[in-house]
Scaffold this motif. Structure first.
Motif, PDB file in Angstrom:
ATOM      1  N   HIS A  87       0.724  -1.235  -0.226  1.00 16.99           N
ATOM      2  CA  HIS A  87       0.158  -0.177   0.228  1.00 16.99           C
ATOM      3  C   HIS A  87       0.946   1.345   0.189  1.00 16.99           C
ATOM      4  O   HIS A  87       0.594   2.116  -0.574  1.00 16.99           O
ATOM      5  CB  HIS A  87      -0.891  -0.101   1.141  1.00 16.99           C
ATOM      6  CG  HIS A  87      -1.615   1.215   1.443  1.00 16.99           C
ATOM      7  ND1 HIS A  87      -1.067   2.191   2.447  1.00 16.99           N
ATOM      8  CD2 HIS A  87      -2.649   1.760   0.953  1.00 16.99           C
ATOM      9  CE1 HIS A  87      -1.759   3.261   2.400  1.00 16.99           C
ATOM     10  NE2 HIS A  87      -2.776   3.128   1.525  1.00 16.99           N
ATOM     11  N   ARG A  91       0.738   4.418  -2.694  1.00 16.90           N
ATOM     12  CA  ARG A  91       0.192   5.577  -2.113  1.00 16.90           C
ATOM     13  C   ARG A  91       1.061   6.663  -2.273  1.00 16.90           C
ATOM     14  O   ARG A  91       0.929   7.620  -2.822  1.00 16.90           O
ATOM     15  CB  ARG A  91      -0.025   5.523  -0.612  1.00 16.90           C
ATOM     16  CG  ARG A  91      -0.911   6.742  -0.300  1.00 16.90           C
ATOM     17  CD  ARG A  91      -1.671   6.646   0.857  1.00 16.90           C
ATOM     18  NE  ARG A  91      -1.921   7.753   1.567  1.00 16.90           N
ATOM     19  CZ  ARG A  91      -3.171   8.436   2.081  1.00 16.90           C
ATOM     20  NH1 ARG A  91      -4.085   7.624   1.961  1.00 16.90           N
ATOM     21  NH2 ARG A  91      -3.413   9.552   2.438  1.00 16.90           N
ATOM     22  N   ARG A 296     -13.016  -4.388   7.630  1.00 18.69           N
ATOM     23  CA  ARG A 296     -11.611  -4.734   7.867  1.00 18.69           C
ATOM     24  C   ARG A 296     -11.596  -6.343   8.240  1.00 18.69           C
ATOM     25  O   ARG A 296     -12.721  -6.949   8.685  1.00 18.69           O
ATOM     26  CB  ARG A 296     -10.993  -4.154   8.992  1.00 18.69           C
ATOM     27  CG  ARG A 296     -10.788  -2.592   8.768  1.00 18.69           C
ATOM     28  CD  ARG A 296      -9.703  -2.358   8.030  1.00 18.69           C
ATOM     29  NE  ARG A 296      -9.222  -0.817   7.792  1.00 18.69           N
ATOM     30  CZ  ARG A 296     -10.003  -0.008   7.150  1.00 18.69           C
ATOM     31  NH1 ARG A 296     -10.511  -0.238   6.373  1.00 18.69           N
ATOM     32  NH2 ARG A 296      -9.436   1.561   7.271  1.00 18.69           N
ATOM     33  N   HIS A 352      -4.963   4.415   5.614  1.00 21.45           N
ATOM     34  CA  HIS A 352      -5.798   4.721   4.755  1.00 21.45           C
ATOM     35  C   HIS A 352      -6.601   6.101   4.726  1.00 21.45           C
ATOM     36  O   HIS A 352      -7.645   6.282   3.835  1.00 21.45           O
ATOM     37  CB  HIS A 352      -6.839   3.849   4.398  1.00 21.45           C
ATOM     38  CG  HIS A 352      -5.996   2.374   4.064  1.00 21.45           C
ATOM     39  ND1 HIS A 352      -5.677   2.075   2.788  1.00 21.45           N
ATOM     40  CD2 HIS A 352      -5.615   1.198   4.918  1.00 21.45           C
ATOM     41  CE1 HIS A 352      -5.179   0.905   2.788  1.00 21.45           C
ATOM     42  NE2 HIS A 352      -5.088   0.385   4.028  1.00 21.45           N
ATOM     43  N   CYS A 354      -8.207   9.362   3.925  1.00 22.83           N
ATOM     44  CA  CYS A 354      -8.439   9.792   2.519  1.00 22.83           C
ATOM     45  C   CYS A 354      -7.521  10.533   1.838  1.00 22.83           C
ATOM     46  O   CYS A 354      -7.274  11.615   2.181  1.00 22.83           O
ATOM     47  CB  CYS A 354     -10.081  10.360   2.478  1.00 22.83           C
ATOM     48  SG  CYS A 354     -10.512  11.045   0.982  1.00 22.83           S
TER      49      CYS A 354
HETATM   50  C1  HEM Z   1     -16.680  13.999   1.049  1.00 22.96           C
HETATM   51  C2  HEM Z   1     -15.885  13.173   0.336  1.00 22.96           C
HETATM   52  C3  HEM Z   1     -15.121  12.181   0.569  1.00 22.96           C
HETATM   53  C4  HEM Z   1     -15.221  11.144   1.806  1.00 22.96           C
HETATM   54  C5  HEM Z   1     -16.259  11.301   2.843  1.00 22.96           C
HETATM   55  C6  HEM Z   1     -14.375  10.059   1.955  1.00 22.96           C
HETATM   56  C7  HEM Z   1     -13.990   9.044   2.339  1.00 22.96           C
HETATM   57  C8  HEM Z   1     -13.094   8.169   2.494  1.00 22.96           C
HETATM   58  C9  HEM Z   1     -12.724   7.180   3.702  1.00 22.96           C
HETATM   59  C10 HEM Z   1     -13.459   7.210   4.801  1.00 22.96           C
HETATM   60  C11 HEM Z   1     -11.541   6.598   3.302  1.00 22.96           C
HETATM   61  C12 HEM Z   1     -10.911   5.604   4.108  1.00 22.96           C
HETATM   62  C13 HEM Z   1     -11.153   4.119   3.709  1.00 22.96           C
HETATM   63  C14 HEM Z   1     -10.547   3.195   4.686  1.00 22.96           C
HETATM   64  O1  HEM Z   1     -10.018   3.361   5.573  1.00 22.96           O
HETATM   65  O2  HEM Z   1     -10.829   2.021   4.216  1.00 22.96           O
HETATM   66  C15 HEM Z   1     -11.273   7.034   2.095  1.00 22.96           C
HETATM   67  C16 HEM Z   1     -10.097   6.702   1.293  1.00 22.96           C
HETATM   68  C17 HEM Z   1      -9.528   7.270   0.016  1.00 22.96           C
HETATM   69  N1  HEM Z   1     -10.207   8.084  -0.727  1.00 22.96           N
HETATM   70 FE1  HEM Z   1     -11.868   9.385   0.006  1.00 22.96          FE
HETATM   71  N2  HEM Z   1     -13.364  10.460   0.633  1.00 22.96           N
HETATM   72  C18 HEM Z   1     -14.153  11.502  -0.115  1.00 22.96           C
HETATM   73  C19 HEM Z   1     -13.431  12.191  -1.200  1.00 22.96           C
HETATM   74  C20 HEM Z   1     -12.201  11.629  -2.053  1.00 22.96           C
HETATM   75  C21 HEM Z   1     -11.870  12.300  -3.174  1.00 22.96           C
HETATM   76  C22 HEM Z   1     -12.358  13.550  -3.920  1.00 22.96           C
HETATM   77  C23 HEM Z   1     -10.953  11.560  -3.762  1.00 22.96           C
HETATM   78  C24 HEM Z   1     -10.263  11.685  -4.971  1.00 22.96           C
HETATM   79  C25 HEM Z   1      -9.186  11.232  -5.305  1.00 22.96           C
HETATM   80  C26 HEM Z   1     -10.808  10.411  -2.610  1.00 22.96           C
HETATM   81  C27 HEM Z   1     -10.119   9.171  -2.850  1.00 22.96           C
HETATM   82  C28 HEM Z   1      -9.657   8.222  -1.863  1.00 22.96           C
HETATM   83  C29 HEM Z   1      -8.782   7.299  -2.018  1.00 22.96           C
HETATM   84  C30 HEM Z   1      -7.837   7.003  -2.998  1.00 22.96           C
HETATM   85  C31 HEM Z   1      -8.891   6.426  -1.015  1.00 22.96           C
HETATM   86  C32 HEM Z   1      -8.017   5.399  -0.272  1.00 22.96           C
HETATM   87  C33 HEM Z   1      -6.485   5.644   0.535  1.00 22.96           C
HETATM   88  C34 HEM Z   1      -5.797   4.656   0.930  1.00 22.96           C
HETATM   89  O3  HEM Z   1      -6.097   3.315   0.685  1.00 22.96           O
HETATM   90  O4  HEM Z   1      -4.732   5.084   1.164  1.00 22.96           O
HETATM   91  N3  HEM Z   1     -11.652  10.308  -1.728  1.00 22.96           N
HETATM   92  N4  HEM Z   1     -12.194   8.179   1.929  1.00 22.96           N
END
Ligand code: HEM
Length: 404
Positions: A87, A91, A296, A352, A354
């Protein structure tokens, strides 16, 4: 003993999960759903611990409850379904595209897209805030960051909805997530990504300041060897970023329209002082989490409140419940745009966390400010609200908004 029952696939519970989540926090902080075979943690401190301890609570076996299995999930090479060190490597490749400065540079573009979308409903007494605005702004922005030409946002909005949809009474994830991205002949399966090989070739010849360029030149170290990313890995990145960046922000904006119509006094505060809008976005994220459940796989026996969650269990970390925990937030069910929020868990936490949080906050802030500037007052016809039904994302797909 408690008779509280929590089922994330039940449409009625999903429409208002807060009373059930409160009972879980009070009566069953380590909840076990035997029917669907999962545990759930719902208190703020427990969810935070779950998000931070990535060695015990793993993502590499899948993160959507019904997909999590004892074997590592390898169908799609997406970093959100991986654990360190794999990961960490992936990342790092994309984190440069999401630094606060890079994101801040997008503000004029976001304002321009808001202008365009609102121009298309100019003069209307009523329009669907979700279909005409909230659902289209996020894919337009994320696709330009990725490096797609204009004109694909509608297809990506549809794709994000389809790939996450769950039929009532079923627990199966939309088939798209289960399917491979590239077939046995190396061809891309989904038409939304069909132009990627051409875009990749163009960027190799003529690099641009976009994510496709970063991905085609990126190198990863694996087993002591350095290699570039495969086509499948690049398609997976584009799919992950476009779906994660589309659905969630669209739901945040839908919740903003509905919640502010329900709390006109709070909306008036924002109209009078737009400086409160950034904090209002944090409060909206806390109050109605667009992504309220993180799945998880539990890698060792672990004890919470005297109950052991055995190794091999599927676990739901209910961050949407954590952000309504009265043990952490005073008067958590009241919506207060001036609330002091130290840390909410709507974007997850830890490994992880966001990657799109800065982008989501900026889009949210600009979109809400632009909405309030044009429409200081609106009403929502709640009888015609429609919801999305997924195991991961919660919110409205249709928000009929009367503006005069
Ligand atoms: C209000 C908007 C958003 C919310 C509430 C949100 C929420 C989250 C949450 C809760 C996670 C964690 C997932 C986990 O722990 O398994 C996450 C991861 C992620 N989000 Fe967001 N997200 C939002 C917007 C975005 C946007 C705009 C992008 C665009 C790039 C994005 C891309 C990602 C990616 C790629 C991950 C994975 C990160 C990783 O695995 O290291 N998210 N998001």
């Amino acid at each position: 003993m408690t008779d509280v029952y929590y089922d994330p696939y039940d449409y009625a519970i999903d429409a208002d999960p807060y009373p059930v989540w409160k009972r879980l926090r009070d009566e069953a902080p380590v909840y076990c759903n035997e029917r669907h075979g999962f545990y759930a943690l719902s208190r703020y401190d427990d969810v935070l611990q779950g998000l931070l301890d990535h060695e015990t609570f793993r993502s590499g076996h899948g993160i959507v409850l019904e997909m999590i299995a004892d074997e590592a999930y390898e169908n799609l090479p997406m970093m959100i379904m991986m654990d360190p060190p794999q990961h960490t490597r992936l990342r790092k490749l994309v984190s440069r595209a999401f630094t606060p400065r890079r994101i801040a540079d997008l503000e004029p573009r976001i304002v321009a897209v808001c202008d365009e979308l609102f121009a298309s409903v100019e003069g209307a007494d009523e329009f669907d805030y979700s279909a005409r605005f909230a659902g289209l702004l996020p894919p337009t922005i994320i696709l330009s960051l990725v490096g797609y030409p204009e004109g694909h946002a509608e297809r990506f909005r549809e794709l994000a909805d389809q790939s996450l949809h769950i039929e009532e009474g079923s627990t199966m994830q939309g088939a798209e997530l289960e399917r491979s991205l590239v077939d046995e002949h190396g061809a891309i399966v989904n038409d939304a990504f069909a132009i990627l090989p051409d875009l990749m070739a163009e960027r190799r010849a003529d690099p641009q300041d976009d994510l496709i360029t970063a991905l085609v030149f990126a190198e990863v170290e694996e087993d002591g060897e350095t290699r570039t990313l495969t086509l499948e890995e690049i398609v997976a990145f584009v799919q992950l970023l476009s779906s994660a960046g589309t659905e969630t922000v669209a739901r945040l904006l839908g919740f903003a329209a509905v919640t502010l119509a329900q709390h006109p006094d709070q909306r008036e505060l924002l109209v009078d002082d737009p400086g409160l809008v950034p904090n209002a976005i944090e409060e909206l994220l806390r109050y109605e989490a667009p992504s309220p459940i993180q799945g998880r796989w539990v890698a060792r026996d672990v004890e919470f409140h005297g109950t052991v969650i055995p190794r091999g269990s599927r676990l739901a970390l209910l961050n949407g419940s954590a952000d309504r925990d009265e043990r952490h937030f005073p008067d958590p069910d009241s919506f207060d745009v001036r609330r002091h929020i130290d840390r909410h868990l709507a974007f997850g936490y830890g490994t992880h966390f966001c990657i799109g949080a800065a982008l989501a906050r900026l889009e949210g802030r600009v979109a809400l400010a632009e909405t309030l500037r044009r429409f200081p007052v609106w009403e929502v016809d709640e009888s015609r609200l429609e919801r999305v039904h997924t195991a991961t994302v919660r919110g409205y797909s249709s928000v009929p908004m009367r503006v005069r």
